[in-house]
Design an enzyme around this catalytic site. Structure first.
Site, PDB file in Angstrom:
ATOM      1  N   HIS A 149       0.837  -1.197   0.000  1.00 28.89           N
ATOM      2  CA  HIS A 149       0.000   0.000   0.000  1.00 28.89           C
ATOM      3  C   HIS A 149       0.875   1.251   0.000  1.00 28.89           C
ATOM      4  O   HIS A 149       2.086   1.172   0.184  1.00 28.89           O
ATOM      5  CB  HIS A 149      -0.936   0.020   1.220  1.00 28.89           C
ATOM      6  CG  HIS A 149      -2.110  -0.892   1.083  1.00 28.89           C
ATOM      7  ND1 HIS A 149      -2.037  -2.226   1.407  1.00 28.89           N
ATOM      8  CD2 HIS A 149      -3.382  -0.676   0.650  1.00 28.89           C
ATOM      9  CE1 HIS A 149      -3.222  -2.791   1.186  1.00 28.89           C
ATOM     10  NE2 HIS A 149      -4.051  -1.871   0.729  1.00 28.89           N
ATOM     11  N   LYS A 187      -0.534   4.807   4.624  1.00 33.02           N
ATOM     12  CA  LYS A 187      -1.384   3.852   5.350  1.00 33.02           C
ATOM     13  C   LYS A 187      -0.802   3.609   6.735  1.00 33.02           C
ATOM     14  O   LYS A 187       0.392   3.356   6.880  1.00 33.02           O
ATOM     15  CB  LYS A 187      -1.507   2.541   4.577  1.00 33.02           C
ATOM     16  CG  LYS A 187      -2.525   1.584   5.188  1.00 33.02           C
ATOM     17  CD  LYS A 187      -2.841   0.441   4.243  1.00 33.02           C
ATOM     18  CE  LYS A 187      -3.837  -0.536   4.851  1.00 33.02           C
ATOM     19  NZ  LYS A 187      -5.127   0.112   5.187  1.00 33.02           N
TER      20      LYS A 187
END
EC number: 1.17.1.8
Length: 270
Positions: A156, A160
């Site tokens: 990600h 995040k």
């Protein structure tokens, strides 16, 4: 009858995509857009914030004042904020779609308890493709799981804040449940130094955080001489936003209960 949707965290990456998704979906409209108290975005036109032009709905920080302007809430924020919004929904008897991840066990119990009074869709991922992958993982685990090494790799963007991702954990849970294992005892979330040989019943997790990666997940079912990989790669957050709006439309006919995207997509009947 048009379903009016409220969006919390409307100024975030997902919030802006959700506003766009609502705007482009038939049968729904944006009823209210919310940001945290003190946000510089309060007072901004929600449409301009999302890049679709002025729509006449101002971002606000007060759910109570806007309670008459929306029927259902979509929440992709942080766990502590979501629990507050959940309490509001229970009090006002409004259904909620929860896309927030990173909840502790106590917060998950609060969500389960709230579902006795309102209807909730709570999913780690609202992509149709990812939820189809969940079913594929169950089938692969049923055939190969007891004879191979299982590893879950996820990537990600650098912003995040939780790891592994909620989606990766859900993948592990689907696999573990199929194999009759407890992910809390069989999941391995870090390897460093001299770890010894890999145990055959482990479910391993690896995490990558880099740049602007929207979301990538790959599961290995690795045996001697062959390996099956099941992957999903998201190129836009709009896939999650569209799924969440789809969930909101589906949820509008429910009175109470806790659901996930398996219910929304009727995947159990595949």
């Amino acid at each position: 009858m048009t379903l009016k949707i409220g969006i919390v965290g409307s100024g975030g990456r997902m919030g802006r995509q959700l506003i766009q998704a609502v705007y482009h979906t038939e049968g729904v409209e944006l009823g209210a857009a919310f940001e945290r108290v003190g946000s510089s975005l309060v007072g901004t036109d929600a449409g301009e914030l999302a890049g679709i032009g002025r729509i006449g709905i101002k971002v606000t920080d007060n759910l109570t004042q806007e309670k008459g302007n929306f029927d259902i809430l979509i929440d992709f924020t942080r766990p502590e904020g979501t629990i507050q919004h959940l309490a509001f929904c229970v009090e006002q008897h409004k259904n909620i779609v929860i896309g927030t991840t990173g909840f502790d066990d106590q917060s998950k119990q609060a969500i389960q308890q709230a579902a006795q009074n309102i209807a909730i869709v709570f999913a780690s991922n609202y992509s149709v493709g990812v939820n189809l992958v969940f079913k594929l993982l169950e089938k692969a685990a049923k055939v190969m799981g007891d004879y191979c090494d299982i590893e879950i790799i996820e990537a990600h963007h650098r912003h995040k804040v939780d790891a592994p991702s909620g989606t990766a954990l859900s993948m592990g849970e689907h696999i573990a449940k199929t194999l009759g294992r407890d992910l809390k005892t069989h999941g391995v979330f870090s390897r460093e130094g001299i770890t010894g040989e890999r145990k055959p019943d482990e479910i391993g997790f690896s995490t990558i955080r880099a740049a602007d990666v929207v979301g990538e997940h790959t599961v290995w079912f690795a045996d001697i001489g062959e390996r099956v990989e099941i992957s999903h790669k998201a190129s836009s957050r709009m896939t999650f936003a569209n799924g969440a709006v789809r969930a909101a439309k589906w949820l509008s006919t429910k009175q109470e209960g806790l659901f996930d995207m398996t219910d929304v997509l009727d995947l159990n009947n595949l």
